[in-house]
Scaffold this active site. Structure first.
Site, PDB file in Angstrom:
ATOM      1  CB  SER A 152      -0.881   0.009   1.255  1.00  0.00           C
ATOM      2  OG  SER A 152      -1.513   1.264   1.439  1.00  0.00           O
ATOM      3  CE1 TYR A 165      -3.657  -1.838   5.613  1.00  0.00           C
ATOM      4  CE2 TYR A 165      -3.410   0.414   4.814  1.00  0.00           C
ATOM      5  CZ  TYR A 165      -3.651  -0.928   4.575  1.00  0.00           C
ATOM      6  OH  TYR A 165      -3.877  -1.362   3.285  1.00  0.00           O
TER       7      TYR A 165
END
Length: 269
Positions: A152, A165
């Site tokens: 990501s 995250y």
């Protein structure tokens, strides 16, 4: 025959046809994983779908040519090893797409729940480790293997409320980067695809524990966030490059997103 034609023939001989190849896709029950399975099946790959939700992957496998479904939790190493053993009947395993992952919570570091951080580390980092370790011998033996790590943009730049995250996806990024160094000289490519803002049915809703209103605000005013199909298209493109071409890192964002913290939004009422 011209030199260019001879070169093209040689390259073709070095690149097995997709029809003879098998791709394992984790987290294939929805979103980017399901879209990637469809894209690779359309390119002619035999696709092995894995996810915890057996009903969903079985339904998807029924739609695709030459596909099979295996219920699997990538955080369970014993289950991963049993799954890989079940693939012995296949002539080869050529591609692993490490897509399974997710975000849980958006609290600041000061108040984040350690259980959420642990869960994110388990699926985004250890899940990638389990699947890669278990399948690497098969990928190497294929003579032309590919490992894809779906990280990501969060793994490359932080943002407030994203600590857990970001840390997990940074871990996934580092696995890809380190593995590429360690496999240099082996017949295995390591590709990292790092998406930015992607609007899927579940990602933001899961992150905000089912709060649909909070999830909707993530994309509010953004005319065209990426779709799961957009990301799947980039994954399939990277995988289907000639064998000698390695796409080390592909960052893909919607045009409206310049960074993790700068997004163009139209005025909303």
């Amino acid at each position: 025959m011209t030199a260019d034609a001879r070169s093209a023939d040689a390259l073709s001989a070095q690149t097995p046809s997709a029809e003879a190849r098998t791709a394992v896709v984790t987290g294939a029950s929805s979103g980017i994983g399901a879209a990637t399975a469809r894209a690779l099946a359309a390119a002619g790959y035999r696709v092995v779908l894995t996810a915890r939700r057996k009903d969903r992957i079985e339904a998807l496998a029924a739609e695709l040519p030459n596909a099979q479904a295996h219920a699997l939790d990538v955080t369970d190493r014993a289950a991963v090893d049993a799954f890989v053993a079940s693939l012995d009947e296949l002539p080869s395993v050529d591609v692993l797409v490490n897509n399974a992952g997710g975000a849980f919570g958006a609290e600041p570091v000061a108040t984040g729940d350690p259980a959420d951080w642990r869960a994110m580390y388990e699926v985004n980092v250890l899940g990638v480790l389990h699947m890669t370790q278990a399948l690497l011998p098969r990928l190497t033996a294929s003579g032309d293997g590919t490992v894809v790590v779906l990280s990501s943009t969060a793994g490359h730049a932080t943002y407030e409320g994203g600590g857990g995250y970001v840390a997990a996806k940074h871990g996934a990024h580092v696995i890809a980067e380190t593995l590429r160094l360690e496999l240099c000289g082996e017949p295995v490519r390591v590709i990292e695809v790092a998406p930015g803002m992607v609007k899927t049915d579940e990602f933001a809703t899961t992150r905000f524990r089912g709060d649909a209103e909070k999830a909707a605000k993530v994309y509010e005013g953004v005319e065209q966030p990426l779709s799961a199909e957009d990301v799947a298209d980039t994954i399939a493109w990277a995988i289907t490059r000639p064998s000698h071409v390695n796409i080390d890192l592909l960052v893909v964002r919607p045009r409206a997103q310049a960074s993790n913290t700068k997004v163009h939004r139209t005025r909303t009422s």
